[in-house]
Design a protein around this motif. Sequence first.
Motif, short mmCIF file in Angstrom:
data_model
loop_
_atom_site.label_atom_id
_atom_site.label_comp_id
_atom_site.label_asym_id
_atom_site.label_seq_id
_atom_site.Cartn_x
_atom_site.Cartn_y
_atom_site.Cartn_z
N HIS A 83 33.05 32.33 42.32
CA HIS A 83 32.78 32.10 40.89
C HIS A 83 31.38 32.66 40.60
CE1 HIS A 83 33.06 30.32 37.01
NE2 HIS A 83 33.07 29.04 37.30
N ARG A 105 43.21 43.23 55.79
CA ARG A 105 43.67 41.84 55.66
C ARG A 105 43.06 40.92 56.71
NH1 ARG A 105 47.95 39.94 52.90
NH2 ARG A 105 48.95 41.38 51.48
N ARG A 156 35.19 40.70 51.11
CA ARG A 156 35.73 41.15 49.83
C ARG A 156 34.65 41.92 49.11
NH1 ARG A 156 39.79 37.12 46.68
NH2 ARG A 156 41.50 37.40 48.15
N LEU A 157 35.05 42.85 48.28
CA LEU A 157 34.07 43.57 47.48
C LEU A 157 33.60 42.61 46.39
CD1 LEU A 157 33.23 46.44 47.96
CD2 LEU A 157 34.82 47.16 46.18
N GLY A 161 31.95 41.04 43.15
CA GLY A 161 31.81 41.63 41.81
C GLY A 161 33.04 42.42 41.40
N ARG A 164 40.70 36.56 38.20
CA ARG A 164 41.99 35.89 38.03
C ARG A 164 42.66 36.30 36.72
NH1 ARG A 164 44.16 31.13 39.64
NH2 ARG A 164 43.71 31.90 41.71
#
Length: 434
Positions: A268, A298, A303-304, A306, A310
Amino acid sequence: MTSKRQKLSLVAEAQTLCELPLYPGTLGPDVIDVQALYQATGLFTYDPGFSSTASCRSAITYIDGDAGVLLYRGYPIEQLAEHCRFLEVCYLILHGELPDPDPLRAFERNITLHTMVHDQLSNFFKGFRRDAHPMAILVGVVGALSAFYHEALDIRSGRDREMSAIRLIAKVPTIVAMCHKYSTGMPFMYPQNRLGYVENFLYMMHATPCDEYRPNPVLVNALDRILILHADHEQNASTSTVRLSGSSGANPYACVSAGIACLWGAAHGGANESVLNMLEEIGDVSRIPAYIARAKDRNDPFRLMGFGHRVYKNYDPRARLMRSTCHEVLNELDLHDDRLFALALELERIALEDDYFIGRKLYPNVDFYSGIVLHALGIPTKLFTALFAMGRTVGWIAHWAEMISDPEHRIGRPRQLYTGPARRDVPAGHRRTR
Ligand code: CMC
């Protein structure tokens, strides 16, 4: 709700189990009202992550994630960011309409008069280590505000709700600046009533008793815009946290403190800090392909940061505005060749041409560029998410107030699909005689 349009029949083995009302909103998908489902059928709905669940009705913010549209009270974010100031947007979010000059002046004055915090509140900081994360301090100190305003904590009183909104919008920047001063060992700076909201924040952040500080108007403008872009985002995780906390009758400071705790997570609001750390870690354009490969793997949790959202399955309109703000700020500061900005632009270009990101509709979100702007404004990386909280405070409190004043509101109490053991007896070997 009165705008009942039609019903949806739930049929199993040619038998109608129940009829569920359908309601239209002003914009966006209709909703199926499942409130009577359990009583009629003995069934619950199952939607972890709330991908298909409207948790409430709200008239504050609308997002069309496929079209990349964001409206506050019906006004497009692009127009608000271009033509309005943050406090005007706060008024709009809280009251539903843009203010005329007189009410706006009164609102701004009211906010200004509440920027100072009770002197006792400064003592809370001393309980924290100097290297504590600002979000940890913010959760504690904002929650502690409820101990100072017993006289205005009747959540059923419109006047008290308004007072809490004013106090939170006014005091959160003061507390954020105090977090910064505390971590650097510098004295807290009192707010200055002669300064505007954003200038005052930059003053409390950067001035010292020994040094005069004159905020650069271009930078003030940029921060004002950043706050507008973060002001609300309908039922995101932190806002839903504020609503759920408030549904029990908890006071607004405690609820906003819960929202701040939720915002801190890297998925978030914590993403703005993570983006900058990620760019620093990548370090050079030549290393981008390796990180893109990691993001696609996987078996790698990377994770990239920015990227992705959702709701937005298109370019986040806030990211577009943030990108142009980034250009303005870097030009003003003569930092056109900023290493991190160049890296971010190249990372974005490569990702947007990659089938993995195209196929999953992963675009830059608001946090992708905000960190670079905040960095250029001299805000320490650890404080980024606290600035997100500063902008979002108005959204949290507006949603809380909207929920409390809704006559249909009840305590939020989700149900579950239980997957634990069925009923069983404590084995003989574990039984004690009392
Ligand atoms: N990098 C690589 N792959 C990703 C990313 C990413 N940033 N985001 C999603 N994916 C993949 C994910 O692995 C999944 O792939 P597969 O279908 O092969 O399993 C697919 O895209 C769908 O992802 P998801 O996790 O099911 O999507 P979600 O809606 O649950 O998560 C998200 C949304 C924002 C948490 C996620 O995109 C993410 O973690 N992004 C990075 C953190 C970030 O930037 N957060 C800020 C959000 S915007 C500010 C705010 O509102 O707070």
